[in-house]
Design a protein around this motif. Structure first.
Motif, PDB file in Angstrom:
ATOM      1  N   GLY A   1       0.773  -1.241   0.000  1.00  0.00           N
ATOM      2  CA  GLY A   1       0.000   0.000   0.000  1.00  0.00           C
ATOM      3  C   GLY A   1       0.798   1.281   0.000  1.00  0.00           C
ATOM      4  O   GLY A   1       0.218   2.364   0.003  1.00  0.00           O
ATOM      5  N   SER A   2       2.117   1.186  -0.008  1.00  0.00           N
ATOM      6  CA  SER A   2       2.916   2.409   0.075  1.00  0.00           C
ATOM      7  C   SER A   2       3.191   3.043  -1.284  1.00  0.00           C
ATOM      8  O   SER A   2       3.648   4.183  -1.353  1.00  0.00           O
ATOM      9  CB  SER A   2       4.252   2.116   0.775  1.00  0.00           C
ATOM     10  OG  SER A   2       5.033   1.208   0.014  1.00  0.00           O
TER      11      SER A   2
ATOM     12  N   LEU B   1      -1.127   1.563  -3.522  1.00  0.00           N
ATOM     13  CA  LEU B   1      -1.499   2.906  -3.065  1.00  0.00           C
ATOM     14  C   LEU B   1      -2.679   3.445  -3.875  1.00  0.00           C
ATOM     15  O   LEU B   1      -3.574   4.093  -3.320  1.00  0.00           O
ATOM     16  CB  LEU B   1      -0.304   3.848  -3.165  1.00  0.00           C
ATOM     17  CG  LEU B   1      -0.546   5.301  -2.759  1.00  0.00           C
ATOM     18  CD1 LEU B   1      -1.103   5.397  -1.345  1.00  0.00           C
ATOM     19  CD2 LEU B   1       0.744   6.117  -2.872  1.00  0.00           C
TER      20      LEU B   1
ATOM     21  N   ALA C   1      -5.766   1.911  -2.451  1.00  0.00           N
ATOM     22  CA  ALA C   1      -6.092   2.536  -1.171  1.00  0.00           C
ATOM     23  C   ALA C   1      -6.765   3.889  -1.378  1.00  0.00           C
ATOM     24  O   ALA C   1      -7.749   4.222  -0.699  1.00  0.00           O
ATOM     25  CB  ALA C   1      -4.826   2.699  -0.334  1.00  0.00           C
TER      26      ALA C   1
ATOM     27  N   CYS D   1      -8.542   2.585   5.713  1.00  0.00           N
ATOM     28  CA  CYS D   1      -7.520   1.747   5.091  1.00  0.00           C
ATOM     29  C   CYS D   1      -6.339   1.500   6.026  1.00  0.00           C
ATOM     30  O   CYS D   1      -5.880   2.419   6.707  1.00  0.00           O
ATOM     31  CB  CYS D   1      -7.013   2.403   3.811  1.00  0.00           C
ATOM     32  SG  CYS D   1      -8.286   2.613   2.542  1.00  0.00           S
TER      33      CYS D   1
ATOM     34  N   LEU E   1      -2.622   0.287   5.455  1.00  0.00           N
ATOM     35  CA  LEU E   1      -1.631   0.035   4.423  1.00  0.00           C
ATOM     36  C   LEU E   1      -0.534  -0.875   4.968  1.00  0.00           C
ATOM     37  O   LEU E   1      -0.041  -0.664   6.076  1.00  0.00           O
ATOM     38  CB  LEU E   1      -1.014   1.346   3.938  1.00  0.00           C
ATOM     39  CG  LEU E   1      -1.988   2.450   3.503  1.00  0.00           C
ATOM     40  CD1 LEU E   1      -1.214   3.631   2.935  1.00  0.00           C
ATOM     41  CD2 LEU E   1      -3.001   1.933   2.495  1.00  0.00           C
TER      42      LEU E   1
ATOM     43  N   PHE F   1      -1.201   2.229   9.217  1.00  0.00           N
ATOM     44  CA  PHE F   1      -0.327   1.360   8.436  1.00  0.00           C
ATOM     45  C   PHE F   1       0.284   0.292   9.320  1.00  0.00           C
ATOM     46  O   PHE F   1       0.267   0.374  10.557  1.00  0.00           O
ATOM     47  CB  PHE F   1       0.766   2.165   7.722  1.00  0.00           C
ATOM     48  CG  PHE F   1       1.706   2.885   8.646  1.00  0.00           C
ATOM     49  CD1 PHE F   1       2.807   2.240   9.202  1.00  0.00           C
ATOM     50  CD2 PHE F   1       1.502   4.230   8.963  1.00  0.00           C
ATOM     51  CE1 PHE F   1       3.674   2.899  10.052  1.00  0.00           C
ATOM     52  CE2 PHE F   1       2.359   4.900   9.817  1.00  0.00           C
ATOM     53  CZ  PHE F   1       3.454   4.232  10.361  1.00  0.00           C
TER      54      PHE F   1
END
Length: 261
Positions: free
Chosen positions: A15-16, A21, A24, A34, A36, A61
């Motif tokens: 997700g970064s 991403l 997300a 979300c 991440l 995250f």
């Protein structure tokens, strides 16, 4: 059409950056909170602040390496105790390129841990909360190599096919609980991985990156690479209530490249 993900919580692998991403971002716009997941905390911190919070979404995250199955299991188990998960995006960087005839056993084992075993661990951990909610979406970002193996990606082709078969089996067993399991098969998409593959191919052929790009896009009816947000749009639909009867599918998002109906 009901696309709202308000009060839903999504766990998003990779997700970064890139496709993760982008997914997300789209899920947050539909109202989801979300979480991440990636290996690099600094990138995750930068990513999470980009997500929409207009309807009170709370984003966070988790620093996890999917190649370490035991730590992944512990981290996801602890997470689910605090955050019931409704949506899982299984997305992780692909195995290094190379000919299958040159791959060694550990290459396959490493990829198997990262892509299939991590997905199994995550799915088993979130299943009780999905059952309790009567709502679950497991979406695997895989590859068009599920349909047509890609040259120079021997290990990746092998593992992607295994993940698709895993997902179909899961979809058959959990559908009765209001849970769907689907695969997205992205074609060539503008990400760091694609850039790296192109550069390696150009070097091997002793040619320019521009020539490789021209050759690759020439094989795509759309005559261009995908944007991450175009993959994300399909994921967002599959995550929504509107897609409740879409289950066990593998959907190409490839600009028409796969030459089959």
């Amino acid at each position: 059409m009901n696309l709202s993900l308000h009060e839903k919580c999504a766990l998003i692998g990779g997700g970064s950056e890139g496709i993760g991403l982008a997914i997300a971002y789209e899920l947050a716009l539909l109202g989801a909170s979300c979480i991440l997941v990636a290996r690099h905390e600094d990138r995750l911190r930068q990513a999470v602040v980009q997500l929409d919070t207009a309807v009170g979404q709370q984003h966070t995250f988790l620093v996890v390496d999917y190649q370490d199955t035991e730590s992944t299991d512990r981290a996801i188990t602890a997470l689910v105790e605090k955050h019931p998960i409704h949506i899982v995006i299984n997305n992780s960087g692909g195995p290094p390129p190379g000919q299958i005839t040159e791959a060694i056993a550990s290459d396959f084992l490493k990829a198997f841990e990262q892509h299939l075993i991590s997905s199994q661990v995550i799915a088993q951990t979130v299943l009780p909360s999905m059952k309790a909610a009567g709502y679950g979406r497991i979406i695997n970002v895989v590859s068009t190599s599920v349909r047509v193996p890609l040259a120079g990606l021997g290990v990746s082709n092998t593992i992607r096919g295994a993940v698709a078969s895993w997902a179909k089996t899961w979809s058959n067993e959990v559908a009765k609980y209001g849970i769907t399991v689907n695969n997205i098969l992205p074609g060539a998409t503008k990400t760091g991985r694609l850039n790296a593959l192109i550069e390696k191919r150009a070097k091997a052929a002793n040619t320019t990156v521009e020539r490789i790009v021209e050759s690759m896009t020439g094989e795509i009816p759309a005559q261009r690479f995908a944007k991450p947000e175009e993959i994300a749009a399909v994921a967002a639909f599959l995550a929504s209530p509107a897609a409740a009867y879409v289950n066990g599918t593998s959907i190409p998002v490839d600009g028409g490249k796969i030459g089959a109906i």
